[in-house]
Design an enzyme around this catalytic site. Structure first.
Site, PDB file in Angstrom:
ATOM      1  N   LEU A  29       0.837  -1.193   0.000  1.00  0.00           N
ATOM      2  CA  LEU A  29       0.000   0.000   0.000  1.00  0.00           C
ATOM      3  C   LEU A  29       0.869   1.238   0.000  1.00  0.00           C
ATOM      4  CD1 LEU A  29      -2.648  -1.180   2.576  1.00  0.00           C
ATOM      5  CD2 LEU A  29      -2.981  -0.841   0.140  1.00  0.00           C
ATOM      6  N   CYS A  30       0.339   2.283  -0.601  1.00  0.00           N
ATOM      7  CA  CYS A  30       1.077   3.547  -0.638  1.00  0.00           C
ATOM      8  C   CYS A  30       1.368   4.011   0.783  1.00  0.00           C
ATOM      9  CB  CYS A  30       0.256   4.615  -1.367  1.00  0.00           C
ATOM     10  SG  CYS A  30       0.345   4.364  -3.141  1.00  0.00           S
ATOM     11  N   PRO A  31       2.529   4.561   1.065  1.00  0.00           N
ATOM     12  CA  PRO A  31       3.537   4.937   0.071  1.00  0.00           C
ATOM     13  C   PRO A  31       4.595   3.873  -0.207  1.00  0.00           C
ATOM     14  CG  PRO A  31       4.181   5.801   2.193  1.00  0.00           C
ATOM     15  CD  PRO A  31       2.918   5.006   2.419  1.00  0.00           C
TER      16      PRO A  31
END
Ligand code: SF4
Lengths: 347, 81
Positions: free
Chosen positions: B15-17
């Site tokens: 998942l970001c970042p």
């Protein structure tokens, strides 16, 4: 030839660090940003997960700030190292599980290492005196400077005039008279400065920069640690606490139930690592079971899950259960009445 | 002129970042003109990786949008050396 001094800025993505960078850039300093990802950052994640938020444009605010200011931004994964900060904060916690003072100290210390490695001259942050109860007080701000090892290489442009002179000021790299004396919780001076610089559309995080300042998140983390009898955690734990409804009917297990499609999709990525259930006779969410349930526990879990499905008013619904070895069994249960799901079970 | 090479980075299920961080670390090891193809599952990466590229002077040549994943193709710009 005098070389252009270089500063690295701690950038969270909020207005304050954005202003601090701009103030220093205006003085002819080369600034690059650094953003530490502890795993608890408010950035990104839940927006990516929850479907209802997906209409809003998703952006990483720290990157957005960097782009507005025309500076490079380095994002650093500190998940592992951060564990010791959260688990053993020398200066304790704030209102929730936020170890702000130790956290700041840690981040500034990482920035010290970074400037040494990259040949930069000093560090700036967007801190404002008295703005945050723990880490931004007149008595705690020097502690961060000292204990991080940054000492007089740490400059807070927005409140520098209220603090002792730092090396960048002494050396004449920046002019003290062009720095600020912001203090207190009012946001007015920052907004005025933002207007002067022509900034708009900036992010205004409410509590703090991370989930640890959030009471309900902290309660879930406390519950997890208590139930496991161990305060260690993995990134997946951190993520799962941000997602779904968490219900603990018994000490030995907890249920995580998706609240909408985005969350169900996210939770389905964890199916191999948790006992999981879904309703086959009706539409309903996905459920993960965290802990060590026995058979009656699983039946209870299925009844609770049924309550959150479209079959909640039926006399029976069918539930498919997959265990950790991937074996599938089926159960038929009666949905639990709403008032039997005790309030205190909700974590 | 140095030979350009193409590299792949698997940032699926992150998942970001995190995909941005992985891309950043991979680009740090490449030279100007090299190509990095990053495969991601978090749709946010389609926004964040290009933003990261813009602030560092790299260019995004293409974003291939699949049904469950996307590939961001980066051409490395001038590196700091
Ligand atoms: S709010 Fe979170 S990230 Fe910010 S200083 Fe406190 S503990 Fe650190």
């Amino acid at each position: 030839m005098i070389k252009q001094p270089k500063a690295v800025a701690l950038v969270s993505g909020g207005l304050d660090s954005m202003l601090a960078v701009k103030v220093i850039q205006e003085q002819g300093i080369h600034v690059e940003g650094i953003n530490f990802f502890t795993g608890f950052c408010v950035e990104g994640h839940t927006h990516a997960i929850r479907k209802k938020d997906s209409a809003k444009p998703k952006r990483n605010n720290a990157l957005w700030v960097a782009e507005q200011l025309g500076m490079k931004l380095h994002i650093v994964d500190v998940i592992e190292e951060y564990k010791d900060v959260l688990l053993n904060p020398k200066h304790g916690y704030g209102a929730n599980l936020n170890p702000c003072l130790d956290c700041k100290k840690f981040m500034v210390h990482k920035a010290v290492e970074w400037i040494e490695k990259n040949g930069f001259d000093f560090i700036i942050t967007g801190e404002v005196m008295g703005q945050r109860p723990m880490s931004q007080r007149k008595d705690t701000m020097p502690i961060v400077a000292q204990e991080s090892g940054a000492d007089d290489l740490l400059l807070r442009p927005l409140c520098a005039k209220l603090l002792p002179e730092t090396k960048p000021e002494r050396e004449g790299w920046v002019k003290r008279e062009n720095l600020y004396n912001f203090s207190g919780r009012s946001r007015k001076p920052q907004m005025a400065l933002a207007e002067k610089f022509g900034f708009d559309d900036y992010a205004q995080p409410a509590g703090g920069c991370c989930f640890l300042t959030d009471a309900s998140y902290s309660a879930k983390l406390t519950d997890l640690w208590r139930a496991r009898g161990d305060r260690n955690y993995e990134m997946d734990d951190v993520m799962l606490l941000k997602v779904g409804r968490h219900i603990r009917p018994r000490d030995n297990f907890k249920l995580i139930i998706g609240r909408e499609e985005g969350e169900n999709n996210f939770l389905s990525g964890y199916k191999k690592r948790f006992i999981n259930m879904h309703i086959t006779s009706h539409r309903g969410p996905l459920l993960l079971v965290d802990g060590r349930p026995d058979h009656p526990d699983l039946e209870l879990a299925a009844q609770i899950l049924a309550r959150y499905s479209q079959g909640r008013d039926e006399s029976e619904v069918s539930v498919e259960v997959t265990d950790l070895e991937g074996n599938v069994t089926n159960m038929v249960v009666k949905p639990m009445p709403a008032d039997s799901i005790l309030k205190k079970w909700h974590v | 002129m140095a030979r350009m090479t193409t590299h792949n980075l698997d940032a699926r299920n992150l998942l970001c970042p995190m995909p941005v961080i992985k891309a950043q670390d991979a680009v740090a090891k490449l030279s100007s003109g090299d190509v990095l193809e990053v495969t991601c599952t978090d749709p946010g990466a389609a926004h964040d990786i290009p933003a990261w590229c813009r602030v560092h002077g790299h260019s995004v040549k293409e974003i291939k949008q699949g049904s469950n994943e996307l590939v961001v193709i980066i051409e490395v710009g001038e590196t700091d050396g």
